[in-house]
Every structure is written in C-alpha cells, then in structure tokens.
Design a protein around this motif. Structure first.
Motif, PDB file in Angstrom:
ATOM      1  N   TYR A  52    -106.285-108.425  69.639  1.00 49.21           N
ATOM      2  CA  TYR A  52    -104.902-108.434  70.117  1.00 49.21           C
ATOM      3  C   TYR A  52    -104.676-107.275  71.076  1.00 49.21           C
ATOM      4  O   TYR A  52    -105.621-106.565  71.423  1.00 49.21           O
ATOM      5  CB  TYR A  52    -103.918-108.398  68.941  1.00 49.21           C
ATOM      6  N   GLY A  53    -103.430-107.115  71.513  1.00 47.72           N
ATOM      7  CA  GLY A  53    -103.091-106.045  72.454  1.00 47.72           C
ATOM      8  C   GLY A  53    -103.707-106.309  73.811  1.00 47.72           C
ATOM      9  O   GLY A  53    -103.512-107.377  74.393  1.00 47.72           O
ATOM     10  N   LEU A  71    -103.131-121.302  78.684  1.00 48.48           N
ATOM     11  CA  LEU A  71    -102.020-122.185  79.037  1.00 48.48           C
ATOM     12  C   LEU A  71    -101.088-121.560  80.065  1.00 48.48           C
ATOM     13  O   LEU A  71    -100.272-122.251  80.660  1.00 48.48           O
ATOM     14  CB  LEU A  71    -101.209-122.544  77.777  1.00 48.48           C
ATOM     15  N   LYS A  72    -101.210-120.245  80.268  1.00 52.55           N
ATOM     16  CA  LYS A  72    -100.365-119.548  81.244  1.00 52.55           C
ATOM     17  C   LYS A  72    -101.141-118.359  81.788  1.00 52.55           C
ATOM     18  O   LYS A  72    -102.162-117.954  81.234  1.00 52.55           O
ATOM     19  CB  LYS A  72     -99.051-119.102  80.605  1.00 52.55           C
ATOM     20  N   ASP A  73    -100.666-117.799  82.871  1.00 57.25           N
ATOM     21  CA  ASP A  73    -101.269-116.609  83.457  1.00 57.25           C
ATOM     22  C   ASP A  73    -100.876-115.382  82.640  1.00 57.25           C
ATOM     23  O   ASP A  73     -99.720-115.233  82.239  1.00 57.25           O
ATOM     24  CB  ASP A  73    -100.766-116.388  84.893  1.00 57.25           C
ATOM     25  N   PHE A  74    -101.852-114.500  82.397  1.00 57.07           N
ATOM     26  CA  PHE A  74    -101.586-113.197  81.782  1.00 57.07           C
ATOM     27  C   PHE A  74    -102.773-112.298  82.108  1.00 57.07           C
ATOM     28  O   PHE A  74    -103.912-112.745  82.183  1.00 57.07           O
ATOM     29  CB  PHE A  74    -101.376-113.300  80.268  1.00 57.07           C
ATOM     30  N   GLY A  75    -102.482-111.015  82.356  1.00 56.17           N
ATOM     31  CA  GLY A  75    -103.561-110.112  82.752  1.00 56.17           C
ATOM     32  C   GLY A  75    -104.315-110.700  83.929  1.00 56.17           C
ATOM     33  O   GLY A  75    -103.719-111.134  84.912  1.00 56.17           O
ATOM     34  N   GLU A 109     -99.963-113.218  71.866  1.00 55.05           N
ATOM     35  CA  GLU A 109     -99.181-112.258  72.640  1.00 55.05           C
ATOM     36  C   GLU A 109    -100.104-111.259  73.330  1.00 55.05           C
ATOM     37  O   GLU A 109    -101.266-111.121  72.961  1.00 55.05           O
ATOM     38  CB  GLU A 109     -98.200-111.529  71.720  1.00 55.05           C
ATOM     39  N   GLY A 110     -99.584-110.552  74.321  1.00 56.35           N
ATOM     40  CA  GLY A 110    -100.354-109.525  75.007  1.00 56.35           C
ATOM     41  C   GLY A 110    -101.392-110.107  75.945  1.00 56.35           C
ATOM     42  O   GLY A 110    -101.392-111.308  76.239  1.00 56.35           O
ATOM     43  N   ASP A 111    -102.290-109.252  76.409  1.00 60.92           N
ATOM     44  CA  ASP A 111    -103.316-109.641  77.376  1.00 60.92           C
ATOM     45  C   ASP A 111    -104.695-109.830  76.751  1.00 60.92           C
ATOM     46  O   ASP A 111    -105.675-110.024  77.463  1.00 60.92           O
ATOM     47  CB  ASP A 111    -103.423-108.584  78.488  1.00 60.92           C
ATOM     48  N   ALA A 112    -104.802-109.753  75.436  1.00 57.33           N
ATOM     49  CA  ALA A 112    -106.098-109.896  74.769  1.00 57.33           C
ATOM     50  C   ALA A 112    -106.709-111.256  75.091  1.00 57.33           C
ATOM     51  O   ALA A 112    -106.008-112.268  75.188  1.00 57.33           O
ATOM     52  CB  ALA A 112    -105.933-109.743  73.264  1.00 57.33           C
ATOM     53  N   TYR A 158    -108.062-104.017  69.429  1.00 57.59           N
ATOM     54  CA  TYR A 158    -106.824-104.123  70.197  1.00 57.59           C
ATOM     55  C   TYR A 158    -106.849-103.362  71.512  1.00 57.59           C
ATOM     56  O   TYR A 158    -105.880-103.366  72.247  1.00 57.59           O
ATOM     57  CB  TYR A 158    -105.609-103.725  69.361  1.00 57.59           C
ATOM     58  N   MET A 159    -107.963-102.703  71.801  1.00 61.63           N
ATOM     59  CA  MET A 159    -108.121-102.043  73.094  1.00 61.63           C
ATOM     60  C   MET A 159    -109.493-102.413  73.644  1.00 61.63           C
ATOM     61  O   MET A 159    -110.428-102.635  72.871  1.00 61.63           O
ATOM     62  CB  MET A 159    -108.030-100.522  72.950  1.00 61.63           C
ATOM     63  N   PRO A 160    -109.646-102.470  74.960  1.00 61.91           N
ATOM     64  CA  PRO A 160    -110.948-102.822  75.513  1.00 61.91           C
ATOM     65  C   PRO A 160    -112.093-101.949  74.998  1.00 61.91           C
ATOM     66  O   PRO A 160    -113.198-102.416  74.782  1.00 61.91           O
ATOM     67  CB  PRO A 160    -110.759-102.648  77.020  1.00 61.91           C
ATOM     68  N   GLY A 161    -111.833-100.681  74.733  1.00 61.26           N
ATOM     69  CA  GLY A 161    -112.862 -99.771  74.269  1.00 61.26           C
ATOM     70  C   GLY A 161    -113.276 -99.946  72.828  1.00 61.26           C
ATOM     71  O   GLY A 161    -114.137 -99.234  72.332  1.00 61.26           O
ATOM     72  N   HIS A 162    -112.679-100.895  72.123  1.00 61.44           N
ATOM     73  CA  HIS A 162    -113.019-101.123  70.723  1.00 61.44           C
ATOM     74  C   HIS A 162    -114.215-102.047  70.541  1.00 61.44           C
ATOM     75  O   HIS A 162    -114.603-102.340  69.412  1.00 61.44           O
ATOM     76  CB  HIS A 162    -111.827-101.697  69.957  1.00 61.44           C
TER      77      HIS A 162
END
Length: 162
Positions: free
Chosen positions: A70-71, A28-32, A52-55, A88-92
């Motif tokens: 998330y995250g 619905l909006k721009d993020f990351g 929330e966040g860029d997830a 919560y991190m790309p490496g997960h």
C-alpha cells in the motif's frame, strides 16, 4: 472507484505449504506512473494490494498470503512478497539477482513486525534465519560471501534492524 481489477488470468504456485492461485491485475484508472488498462503483476486476492494510493505490483512480481502492499510501494521484477509482509514505501522491497548457488533472484522485504524478511529459492524467513541457513549450507565459501553481502545491502536499504 477501484484503481485495479483482477483480469481473470491466473497462475498457480506451490509455496511449499499449499498451492496458491495468483491473479493478474489491470489498472482501471491512471495513478502515479500507471495508466488505465496497464496490466500488472500477480496477487492472491484484493487484500494483498490497496485500492488507494500509488502502490502497484508490476510484471512478474507476486504478492500473496497475508502480505499487503500500500501507500507508494512498488513491487516489481522477480519479487515474491508473502507471509507477514507490509510494504508501503518503495524502499521496503529489494530484489537482487541473479546471485548465489542457485543463480536466481532473492527478495528482501519489510515484515509487519519490523524485520527484514527474505525469499530465496525455497527458503522464506527472517534475515537472521536466512544468514544461519546460508552458513549451514555454504559455510564461508564464495556463495556465502555473496548472500551475506546482499543481506547487508538489504538491511541498509530497507533500514530495519532484526
């Protein structure tokens, strides 16, 4: 303001225990790197992806059950994240494929109890359970070697110990 919505497009999967209805998401909006209007992957419900966040969940990736993303995490490709996962991190998350006797993708991801979890075909469980199932099914053949190598890469990438 919410960052995504459910589009109304659904697909049903059978996870071996129950039928799960997954919903396509749309930003619905721009993020990351995601722009408003981009469609994403599939989640069972809004509890699976933080507002929330860029997830984000991309393309054909699926997140369901009590899993949460998330995250700054990004779930993509043929990844299936479910159960007790907390990403919560790309490496997960690590998706490797096509490998093994099924010539398909295998997803490794961080579990909430700080374990590496695995989804491979109809198998779902911890890394240790996966390696025991590989040994039981394949012994020490070529497929077992490939699955064990993928598991080692996942363990190094995700950085957790069982």
């Amino acid at each position: 303001m919410k960052k995504y919505e459910l589009t109304g497009e659904t697909q049903t999967l059978d996870d071996g225990f129950r039928k799960v209805v997954l919903n396509r998401i749309r930003a619905l909006k721009d993020f990351g790197i995601v722009k408003a209007g981009n469609t994403g992957g599939w989640i069972e419900c809004e509890n699976n992806l933080s507002q929330e966040g860029d997830a984000w969940v991309y393309g054909s990736a699926e997140v369901y059950g009590s899993a949460i993303v998330y995250g700054s995490a990004k779930v993509y490709g043929s990844a299936e994240v479910y159960g007790n996962a907390e990403v919560y991190m790309p490496g997960h998350v690590l998706v490797i494929g096509a490998i093994g006797s099924r010539d398909s993708h295998t997803t490794f991801y961080r579990g909430r109890d700080n374990q590496v979890m695995v989804k491979c075909g109809c198998f779902g469980g911890t890394l240790g359970e996966f390696l025991r199932a590989v040994y039981k099914t394949h012994g020490s053949n070529h497929y077992a070697d490939v699955y064990r190598a993928a598991a080692k890469v996942a363990e190094l990438q995700i950085g957790l110990k069982e």
